[in-house]
Design a protein around this motif. Structure first.
Motif, short mmCIF file in Angstrom:
data_model
loop_
_atom_site.label_atom_id
_atom_site.label_comp_id
_atom_site.label_asym_id
_atom_site.label_seq_id
_atom_site.Cartn_x
_atom_site.Cartn_y
_atom_site.Cartn_z
N ARG A 1 130.21 52.79 38.04
CA ARG A 1 130.10 51.45 38.62
C ARG A 1 129.75 50.41 37.57
NH1 ARG A 1 130.92 48.65 41.41
NH2 ARG A 1 129.61 48.20 43.20
N LEU A 2 128.98 50.81 36.57
CA LEU A 2 128.63 49.86 35.51
C LEU A 2 129.78 49.69 34.52
CD1 LEU A 2 124.93 50.87 34.72
CD2 LEU A 2 125.72 48.92 36.04
N ASP B 1 129.34 41.91 41.61
CA ASP B 1 128.23 42.85 41.38
C ASP B 1 127.19 42.20 40.47
OD1 ASP B 1 129.54 44.76 42.84
OD2 ASP B 1 130.35 45.83 41.10
N ARG C 1 125.28 44.09 34.56
CA ARG C 1 124.94 45.47 34.22
C ARG C 1 123.47 45.63 33.84
NH1 ARG C 1 130.07 44.72 31.78
NH2 ARG C 1 131.69 46.08 32.70
N GLU D 1 124.37 51.21 45.95
CA GLU D 1 125.21 50.05 46.25
C GLU D 1 124.38 48.85 46.70
OE1 GLU D 1 128.28 49.30 45.70
OE2 GLU D 1 128.80 51.23 44.86
N THR E 1 121.24 45.36 36.83
CA THR E 1 121.35 46.55 37.67
C THR E 1 120.49 47.68 37.11
OG1 THR E 1 123.60 45.97 38.34
CG2 THR E 1 122.94 48.27 38.59
N LYS F 1 132.88 47.36 36.29
CA LYS F 1 132.14 46.42 37.14
C LYS F 1 133.09 45.57 37.98
CE LYS F 1 128.80 42.64 36.63
NZ LYS F 1 129.73 41.59 37.05
N ARG F 2 132.72 45.37 39.26
CA ARG F 2 133.51 44.50 40.14
C ARG F 2 133.00 43.07 40.07
NH1 ARG F 2 133.73 45.55 46.12
NH2 ARG F 2 131.49 45.33 45.82
N HIS F 3 133.86 42.15 40.45
CA HIS F 3 133.45 40.77 40.60
C HIS F 3 132.45 40.67 41.75
CE1 HIS F 3 133.57 36.40 40.61
NE2 HIS F 3 133.80 36.44 41.93
N ILE G 1 123.32 47.36 43.44
CA ILE G 1 124.43 46.77 42.69
C ILE G 1 124.98 45.53 43.38
CG2 ILE G 1 126.77 47.19 41.83
CD1 ILE G 1 125.97 50.18 41.63
N GLN G 2 125.07 45.58 44.70
CA GLN G 2 125.70 44.48 45.42
C GLN G 2 124.71 43.44 45.94
OE1 GLN G 2 128.68 45.47 48.38
NE2 GLN G 2 129.02 47.50 47.48
#
Length: 871
Positions: A231-232, A239, A242, A191, A245, A235-237, A194-195
Motif C-alpha cells: 500500500r505504501l 491516501d 507515506r 485501511e 502513515t 500509493k493511491r490518490h 491509510i485512508q
C-alpha cells in the motif's frame, strides 16, 4: 431520518450476516442433527487432536478458572504452568474467554453440566457459528472500505468463512480458525489509518491478535507488513502521505503489542521453553505434485473457487487499484503453494507446515467480491474468454483425479446466469440477486463436498460422535466410576497412573491428578527428563506427549504415583505394585513402596556426576540431586553386567553393530541364565542405541511384549532420541524383536535393579504433615518443625516460591531434575508453595500502562488532530 435509515440498513446487513453464519454450517449441522443413531451424529471436532486435545483442554481450563486457579496445578500432566503452556491453545484466547463467559452464565442460570466432554462437543457448534459471524462481518467491513458493494462484501466474507480451509482448521484445531477473524480485522484497521487517519482499531487488532495466539500473531505480522508495504509502495490518490502513515502505524502497533504483554510475553516464553529439537530433514525447493496438490479441485486443505480464475483472466478490471492488488496477491500466494520453503518461512523456520493457506483463501475471496462489484463493466467477449481457462483447469482436474465432484455440475449454471446478467441489462437486479444466491449455494456445496471427503472420512466419523466418547475407548461409565473410587481412596498429594488407551489427556477430562499429557507445548525440562536424563522410553515416540514411567518402580514412588488402573491387555506392571481391586475388566493396583510427599535429604548429589538413569534414580532415592547446592556425596559405581549376558540374533543377521531383519519379528535374544538365580525378583535395564538405516518407515521394537513404536526418519515429530533404555522383569530369556529393515544397533549397557534401596527408603519413618490445596498455592503443615534440605514432587518452574512461617522466603530451587527443593529453618512449621509466571506483574503493568498510553494516543490523534486540521 437519514440516521434511522442508515441504522435500518446496518441492522439488515447484521441479520443477513447472522443467517449466513448459520447457513455456512449447514452441512456439519445436518451431519449432527439428522441421524437418530448416536454413532452417526457427528460432532464438529476431529477424532484425533479434536477430542484428544481441544475438548479436554477447554474443559480443563474452564474448571481451573472457575476454581480460581490461574497459573499452576499439580494435575497438569506431572504438574506445571497451564497458563503459559496452553497459551498456544486457549489459556490467553480471547474467543475462548468470550465463550466461557457465556458458558459460566449458563452454568449459573441454567445449570449446564460443563464437566463432561459431551458439553464441549456441543459447544463447538455454537462457538464456530459465532466465529463465522465475526469473520463475515469484518471481511464485509474491510471490503466496504476498499469500495466493494455491500452485497458482495457480505458474499466475500461468506466465501472466506465457509471455505474448506476454515472447516479443516476448526474441526481439527479449533483455535487455528480464530485467525480468520483477525486477518480481515487487521487489514480493515490498516485501511482506516491509510485512508482516514484513524489508528484506534489497529491498536485493538494488534493487541487482540497477539493476546489471542502468539503463534498466529507471527503469521499476522508477515501479512500485515506485506500489505502495508504494498500500500505504501503503490500509493493511491487520497491516501495519507507515506511518512505520516508509518508514523501512525508503527506507534499503534507498539502500543497494541504493549497491551498484549500480559499474555503474549508468557506465551512466547512457553514456546521458547518447549523442547527445541532441530528438524534434521532436507526440505526440497518444490513440492512433488500429485492430484491432491491441485488447489482448484479436491485439495485436502484449500479449494480456490473457479470464479477467482475468471477474475484473474478479466484484464479489463485490472485498472481498478484494489482489484489489481488482490489479483496479484492471489497469484503470488497460489505460486507459494508449490514450495515447502514458504511453509518453512511461515512456521518460523522449524518444520514445513501448511498453516498459512488461509491468507490465499482470503485474498481470492476479496478478489471474487470485487469481481462481482465491477461485473457490469465486463463485455460479453471478455466474459467468454475468461471461461476458457476455467474449463481447461476443470477438464484436466477431472482427468487426473478420475472423478467428478458434485459441485462441477453447478459451474455451467453459474456461468449461464453470469452471462445473462451481462447480456440482459434491463433485468440485472433480479439476475444479480439470483447470481448472489447461486454463489452462496455453490460455496456451501464446495465446502460440504470437501468436508465430506477430506474431513468427515471414515477415520474421523468412526470416533467423533457421542457413542464413542461415552465408550471404553474414551470415557465409559465404568472407567469414570473406578476413577471416582480411586480419588476417594487416595490422599490429595498422591497421583493416579491411568489413561484410556492412547488418550493421554484422560486426566484432564476425567478430573484427576495423573501422569500424562498431550500438548504441542511441553516444558522442555520435562522432555529432557524423559528422553535425556532418565531415558523413560514411551511406547509411542513423539515430542508432543508423555505418560507414565515405563513401569519403573523407583520413579513411581519418587513422584507419589501410588495408584494405577489397568485393563487386562496392559503390558508391564511395576515391580512394587499389587492388585487391590479387580472388577473383571479393570484392575486397580497400589504401590507397596510408597514414599512421603515431603522428603528430607542429607546427601546432595551433583547431577553432572551421575552417568546412567538408574544411578540418577538411586541418587534421588538416597538424597537429593541438584546443582543449586554444594554436593556432599558421590554416587557409588554401578555394576554393568553386559559381559555376563549372551546376545544372539534370531531370524536376523547381527554384525559390526548392524542388524538386518528380513521379516517382522526377527531380532536379538538376551540370555540371563547366569544372573537369574543371583538376582531374584529384580528388573533388568537394557540400554542400546537404535537407528533405522533403511527403509524410511515407522517401525516397532518389541521388548519382551512391550511394543515401542518408533517414527520414520523424516517425521516432523521425531524425538531424535535414539539412545533407548528398556526396563524388563529379569528372566532367563528376553527377546527384542524388530520390524523388517536394516538398523544400526549398539548394545551399550545392562544393569540389574533389585529395589533394595527403594524398599529401605520406603521403610523410613515419614515426617508427619498435612497438605492443603489453596486456590493458587499448596500449604504443608508439619506436626513438628524440622530443619533440613527437603523436596516435594511439585514440578519446579521458574517463578516457584516457597516460604516458611518462621524463615520467610526459603529460596526454591530445582531438585531431582523436576521437583521443587528448599531448605527449612529450625522453626518452620507451615510451608507455603506458590507460583506466578516470571515477570507476570511486570508484564501486567506494561499492559495497563500501554492501555492508558493508547487512550492518550487516540486523543492526541483524534480530537486534537481534527481541531488542528480545521485550523
Amino acid at each position: 431520518m437519514d440516521t434511522t435509515k442508515s441504522r435500518l440498513h446496518a441492522l439488515k446487513y447484521i441479520i443477513i450476516i447472522a443467517l449466513l453464519a448459520v447457513i455456512s454450517h449447514a452441512y456439519v449441522l445436518w451431519r449432527f442433527l439428522s441421524p437418530t443413531d448416536t454413532k452417526n451424529q457427528v460432532f464438529m471436532t476431529g477424532a484425533n487432536d479434536g477430542i484428544e486435545q481441544m475438548l479436554p483442554m477447554q474443559l480443563y481450563l474452564y474448571e481451573k478458572f472457575k476454581e480460581g486457579r490461574w497459573f499452576y496445578d499439580t494435575d497438569f500432566g506431572l504438574g506445571g504452568d497451564f497458563y503459559t503452556d496452553l497459551a498456544y491453545y486457549y489459556s490467553t484466547n480471547i474467543v475462548y474467554y468470550i465463550n466461557i463467559l457465556f458458558v459460566r452464565i449458563g452454568d449459573l442460570l441454567i445449570g449446564f453440566d460443563t464437566s463432561t466432554i459431551d458439553f464441549w462437543a456441543y459447544n463447538a457448534f455454537f462457538i464456530s457459528i459465532f466465529k463465522a459471524f465475526l469473520i463475515i462481518y469484518f471481511t464485509y467491513r474491510f471490503l466496504g472500505i476498499i469500495g466493494t458493494r455491500p452485497l458482495y462484501g457480505i458474499i466475500g466474507g461468506f466465501i472466506f468463512a465457509a471455505s474448506p480451509t476454515y472447516f479443516r482448521f476448526t474441526v481439527f484445531w479449533s483455535f487455528f480458525s480464530d485467525v480468520f477473524i483477525w486477518l480481515p480485522l487487521t487489514l480493515w484497521a490498516l485501511e482506516l489509518i491509510i485512508q482516514k487517519r484513524k489508528p484506534g482499531l489497529f491498536i485493538f487488532a494488534t493487541a487482540a491478535t497477539l493476546i489471542n495466539n502468539f503463534y498466529f500473531g507471527y503469521y499476522q505480522l508477515i501479512v500485515a507488513i506485506l500489505y502495508l508495504f504494498v500500500r505504501l509502495l503503490f500509493k493511491r490518490h487520497g491516501d495519507l502521505p507515506r511518512v505520516e502513515t508509518v508514523k501512525l502505524a508503527v506507534p499503534s502497533a507498539v502500543i497494541g503489542a504493549g497491551i498484549s504483554a500480559f499474555a503474549f510475553f508468557h506465551a512466547v516464553r512457553g514456546f521458547l521453553n518447549n523442547d527445541g529439537r532441530e528438524y534434521e530433514v532436507d526440505v526440497p525447493i518444490f513440492e512433488k505434485l500429485n492430484w491432491q496438490d491441485n488447489i482448484f479441485y479436491e485439495n485436502y486443505l484449500v479449494i480456490i473457487l473457479f470464479i477467482a480464475i475468471q477474475a484473474l483472466f478479466t484484464k479489463r478490471l485490472y485498472v481498478r487499484y484494489f482489484y489489481k492488488m488482490f489479483a496479484i496477491l492471489t497469484v503470488v500466494f497460489m505460486l507459494f503453494t508449490l514450495s515447502p520453503y514458504v511453509d518453512l518461512l511461515f512456521n518460523g523456520f522449524q518444520q514445513p507446515q501448511k498453516r498459512w493457506h488461509y491468507m490465499l483463501v482470503f485474498f481470492h475471496a476479496i478478489l471474487i467480491a470485487q469481481y462481482f462489484t465491477y461485473f457490469k463493466e465486463i463485455s460479453i467477449r471478455q466474459y467468454l474468454i475468461s471461461l476458457i481457462p476455467v474449463y481447461i483447469i476443470l477438464t484436466c482436474s477431472i482427468y487426473f483425479k478420475d472423478d467428478i465432484v458434485i459441485w462441477v455440475y453447478l459451474v455451467p449454471v453459474i456461468h449461464l446466469v453470469g452471462f445473462l446478467v451481462i447480456y440482459m441489462k434491463g433485468s440485472r437486479p433480479l439476475l444479480e440477486g439470483i447470481n448472489a444466491v447461486l454463489i452462496v449455494i455453490f460455496t456451501i456445496i464446495v465446502s460440504a463436498s470437501h468436508t465430506n471427503t477430506q474431513i468427515y472420512h471414515s477415520g474421523i466419523t468412526d470416533r467423533n460422535h457421542l457413542f464413542y466418547i461415552n465408550s471404553n475407548h474414551y470415557a465409559s461409565d465404568l472407567q469414570k466410576y473406578n476413577i471416582e473410587l480411586l480419588k476417594d481412596m487416595k490422599a490429595p498429594e498422591q497421583k493416579i497412573d491411568y489413561k484410556v488407551r492412547d488418550q493421554d489427556n484422560t486426566p484432564m477430562y476425567m478430573g484427576f491428578s495423573g501422569t500424562s499429557i498431550y500438548s504441542s507445548i511441553i516444558d522442555g525440562n520435562i522432555i529432557d527428563f524423559y528422553y535425556n536424563d532418565l531415558k523413560v522410553n514411551l511406547r509411542y515416540e513423539t515430542i508432543s506427549r508423555y505418560s507414565t514411567f515405563q513401569s519403573r518402580s523407583n520413579l513411581f514412588s519418587l513422584f507419589n504415583v501410588d495408584y494405577m488402573m489397568r485393563d487386562d491387555n496392559t503390558y508391564g506392571i511395576p515391580a512394587k505394585f499389587s492388585p487391590i481391586i479387580d472388577d473383571g475388566t479393570y484392575t486397580i493396583y497400589e504401590n507397596e513402596s510408597q514414599l512421603p510427599f515431603l522428603r528430607y535429604a542429607t546427601d546432595v548429589y551433583d547431577p553432572d556426576t551421575l552417568n546412567h538413569p538408574l544411578a540418577r534414580e538411586h541418587a534421588m532415592l538416597d538424597g537429593i540431586v541438584t546443582n543449586a547446592l554444594e554436593p556432599t556425596a558421590a554416587a557409588e559405581p554401578m555394576e554393568d553386567v553386559l559381559n555376563e549376558v549372551s546376545v544372539e540374533a534370531e531370524n536376523a543377521i547381527y554384525s559390526d553393530d548392524v542388524l538386518e531383519v528380513p521379516e517382522d519379528g526377527g531380532g536379538l535374544s538376551f540370555s540371563f541364565d547366569s544372573l537369574v538365580d543371583t538376582y531374584e525378583d529384580s528388573d533388568v535395564y537394557i540400554e542400546m542405541y537404535v537407528r533405522m538405516i533403511e527403509p524410511n518407515k515407522r517401525f516397532t521394537i518389541n521388548v519382551d511384549g512391550y511394543p515401542n513404536e518408533r517414527l520414520f526418519a523424516t517425521s516432523k515429530y521425531r524425538t531424535y532420541a535414539d539412545d533407548l533404555l528398556y526396563r524388563v522383569p529379569l528372566k532367563e530369556e528376553i527377546p527384542i524383536t524388530f520390524s523388517s529393515g536394516k538398523y544400526a544397533v549398539e548394545i551399550k549397557s545392562v544393569y540389574i535393579e533389585d529395589y533394595e534401596l527403594l524398599e529401605r527408603e520406603s521403610a523410613e519413618p515419614e515426617p508427619e504433615y498435612t497438605l492443603f490445596e489453596q486456590d493458587n498455592a499448596y500449604q504443608i503443615t508439619l506436626a513438628e518443625p524440622r530443619a533440613g534440605i527437603a523436596s516435594v514432587p511439585i514440578i519446579y518452574r521458574d517463578g516457584m516460591k516457597v516460604s516458611g512461617d518462621a524463615s520467610g522466603d526459603l529460596e526454591a530451587f530445582r531438585a531431582n531434575y523436576l521437583m521443587t527443593g528448599f531448605t527449612l529453618g529450625p522453626d518452620d512449621r507451615v510451608i507455603t508453595i506458590s507460583y506466578t509466571p516470571p515477570y507476570y506483574l511486570l508484564t501486567l503493568m506494561v499492559s495497563i500502562l500501554s492501555l492508558l498510553l493508547g487512550f492518550f494516543y487516540l486523543d492526541l490523534f483524534g480530537t486534537r488532530s481534527r481541531i488542528s486540521r480545521r485550523k
